[in-house]
Structures are given as structure tokens and as C-alpha cells.
Design an enzyme around this catalytic site. Structure first.
Site, PDB file in Angstrom:
ATOM      1  N   LYS A   8       8.397  24.266 -47.894  1.00  0.00           N
ATOM      2  CA  LYS A   8       9.613  24.989 -48.274  1.00  0.00           C
ATOM      3  C   LYS A   8      10.635  24.749 -47.172  1.00  0.00           C
ATOM      4  O   LYS A   8      10.254  24.663 -45.992  1.00  0.00           O
ATOM      5  CB  LYS A   8       9.255  26.486 -48.374  1.00  0.00           C
ATOM      6  CG  LYS A   8      10.196  27.309 -49.197  1.00  0.00           C
ATOM      7  CD  LYS A   8       9.583  28.702 -49.414  1.00  0.00           C
ATOM      8  CE  LYS A   8      10.611  29.722 -49.807  1.00  0.00           C
ATOM      9  NZ  LYS A   8      11.273  29.481 -51.088  1.00  0.00           N
ATOM     10  N   HIS A  14       4.579  15.519 -40.163  1.00  0.00           N
ATOM     11  CA  HIS A  14       4.888  14.749 -41.375  1.00  0.00           C
ATOM     12  C   HIS A  14       4.001  13.507 -41.422  1.00  0.00           C
ATOM     13  O   HIS A  14       3.828  12.841 -40.392  1.00  0.00           O
ATOM     14  CB  HIS A  14       6.370  14.372 -41.403  1.00  0.00           C
ATOM     15  CG  HIS A  14       6.745  13.663 -42.652  1.00  0.00           C
ATOM     16  ND1 HIS A  14       6.919  14.315 -43.858  1.00  0.00           N
ATOM     17  CD2 HIS A  14       6.919  12.348 -42.918  1.00  0.00           C
ATOM     18  CE1 HIS A  14       7.198  13.429 -44.801  1.00  0.00           C
ATOM     19  NE2 HIS A  14       7.209  12.216 -44.245  1.00  0.00           N
TER      20      HIS A  14
HETATM   21  C1  GAR Z   1      -0.148  17.052 -44.217  1.00  0.00           C
HETATM   22  O1  GAR Z   1      -0.381  15.688 -44.502  1.00  0.00           O
HETATM   23  C2  GAR Z   1       1.244  17.219 -43.642  1.00  0.00           C
HETATM   24  O2  GAR Z   1       1.646  16.169 -42.802  1.00  0.00           O
HETATM   25  C3  GAR Z   1       2.078  17.237 -44.901  1.00  0.00           C
HETATM   26  O3  GAR Z   1       1.335  18.039 -45.784  1.00  0.00           O
HETATM   27  C4  GAR Z   1      -0.065  17.857 -45.510  1.00  0.00           C
HETATM   28  C5  GAR Z   1      -0.704  19.212 -45.360  1.00  0.00           C
HETATM   29  O4  GAR Z   1      -2.090  19.096 -45.230  1.00  0.00           O
HETATM   30  N1  GAR Z   1       3.403  17.717 -44.665  1.00  0.00           N
HETATM   31  C6  GAR Z   1       4.486  17.203 -45.247  1.00  0.00           C
HETATM   32  O5  GAR Z   1       4.437  16.302 -46.076  1.00  0.00           O
HETATM   33  C7  GAR Z   1       5.807  17.806 -44.805  1.00  0.00           C
HETATM   34  N2  GAR Z   1       6.912  17.014 -45.250  1.00  0.00           N
HETATM   35  P1  GAR Z   1      -2.969  20.319 -44.722  1.00  0.00           P
HETATM   36  O6  GAR Z   1      -2.552  21.527 -45.553  1.00  0.00           O
HETATM   37  O7  GAR Z   1      -4.372  19.903 -45.004  1.00  0.00           O
HETATM   38  O8  GAR Z   1      -2.685  20.523 -43.256  1.00  0.00           O
END
Ligand code: GAR
Length: 209
Positions: A92, A110
Site C-alpha cells: 500500500k 523490493h
Molecule cells: C517480497 O519479495 C518483497 O520484496 C516484495 O513483496 C514480497 C513479500 O514477501 N515487495 C514488493 O514487491 C514491494 N514493491 P514476504 O511477505 O514473504 O516478505
């Protein structure tokens, strides 16, 4: 130095949250996760937090509508006296008021090498699908400070992984996630040691004592 008070915002599985919990247990970070907040009720990360007796809360956007949403989040973070906000898969946008309340005090992870494959809409498998489709030979993970634009603030740490011919979006995601689980705790540890200096868009990592 008193332990860093960390607030973690999540939307999903929370594997990066788990990496932080583990790093704190191993005393690699001089800090404590004082609250975990999620904008998704079903986020497994909430359960991970509870498994470790960490205060965890789902903030419902139907209850806290419009500006009340970030106000609610900020109230909780302030009540918990959070020093550092970590976005660990939080999908968000962060309200400008919150960015102003935590100058260089909110970090995000990221799953690409920013400024590639990032920004609005780049989350989940799309990031890795696009990296493969573009034909890049390396991808990776980035930890950065949060500013008003998505995936845009000063870069703290980056690490690469090779993109092989055989890779699928799923296999690339798996490789990148492994790197994320090292990079995020490392960045939080540097923050807790006050070794991060921001100069314009650039971040200097100061020598440890
Ligand atoms: C991770 O890969 C993080 O880098 C990404 O969401 C995933 C969450 O995984 N974030 C984004 O894409 C932000 N733009 P998790 O819930 O297992 O930590």
C-alpha cells in the site's frame, strides 16, 4: 545504546518479517520488533508475529477509510514509540504525512535492482516475469528509504542474482527472496548501528566501530 524499536508493515506471507525476527534472535540486530501491522486480514505474517509474541494487528481499510487509514497506522506506530518502520512486502502506498513523520526512517525491500522493474504495479510475480521477458542477465533485491514516489528513495543496499536461460519467474523469485532475507536484516542492523548516512540520493555506509 538502547535497542532499536522496529515497526513492520506487511501485506502477505511475511518471510522477510521472519528473517528480521530470526536475525534479532541471533543478536545480529540490536533491536526489537514492537509491532507488526497488516492491511490484509489473511496475511500469514500476522501469524508469524503472534508465534513470537509480537503485537500484531490487521488495520481494516473499511473501518479506517481515506485519511483515517494512515492516521490509524501512525497512531499505533507512535504509541509503540517506533524508531524505524520497515515495509516488508507492504503493498500500500505510504501517505506523505507518514513520510514526513519519519524522515529517512522508513525502509522498503523490493525484489529487483531499482530503478529497473519497480514502481506502480510492480509487485509479486510481475517483477520477475518482466525481468525475464526483458532479457536481463542479472536481477536482485534492493533495500531503500521510502519517499513520496513508489520504489524511489535513496538506495541503501543492493545484491544481484544471475538470471539464467532456464529460469522461470518462480525460480527467479525464489533466488531473489533468498537474497532479500539476507539484505533486509543487514540494512536494519546498519540502521541500528547508526552507520547509514544519506547525502542527497546517495547513501554512505560508515565503518563499524
Ligand atoms: C517480497 O519479495 C518483497 O520484496 C516484495 O513483496 C514480497 C513479500 O514477501 N515487495 C514488493 O514487491 C514491494 N514493491 P514476504 O511477505 O514473504 O516478505
Amino acid at each position: 545504546m538502547s535497542p532499536l524499536r522496529i515497526g513492520v508493515l506487511i501485506s502477505g506471507s511475511g518471510s522477510n518479517l521472519q528473517a528480521l525476527i530470526d536475525a534479532i534472535h541471533k543478536q545480529e540486530i540490536h533491536g526489537e520488533i514492537v509491532v507488526v501491522l497488516s492491511n490484509k486480514k489473511e496475511a500469514y505474517g500476522l501469524q508469524r508475529a503472534k508465534n513470537h509474541q509480537i503485537s500484531a494487528e490487521y488495520v481494516d481499510s473499511r473501518v479506517y477509510q481515506g485519511d483515517h487509514y494512515h492516521e490509524r497506522i501512525m497512531t499505533i506506530l507512535q504509541e509503540k514509540q517506533v524508531d524505524l518502520v520497515v515495509l516488508a512486502g507492504y503493498l500500500k502506498m505510504i501517505h506523505p504525512d507518514m513520510i514526513a513523520a519519519y524522515p529517512n526512517g522508513i525502509i522498503n525491500i523490493h525484489p529487483s535492482l531499482i530503478p529497473s522493474f519497480c514502481g506502480k504495479g510492480y509487485y509479486g510475480m510481475k517483477v520477475h516475469e518482466e525481468a525475464i521477458a526483458y532479457g536481463v542477465k542479472v536481477s536482485g533485491a534492493t533495500v531503500h528509504f521510502v519517499d513520496e514516489k513508489p520504489d524511489h528513495g535513496p538506495v541503501i543496499l543492493q545484491e544481484t542474482v544471475p538470471v539464467l536461460w532456464e529460469d522461470t519467474p518462480e525460480s527467479l523469485q525464489e533466488k531473489v527472496l533468498k537474497i532479500e532475507h539476507q539484505l533486509l536484516p543487514q540494512a536494519v542492523a546498519l540502521f541500528s548501528q547508526k552507520r547509514i548516512e544519506v547525502v542527497g540520493r546517495r547513501v554512505k555506509i560508515k565503518e563499524g566501530s
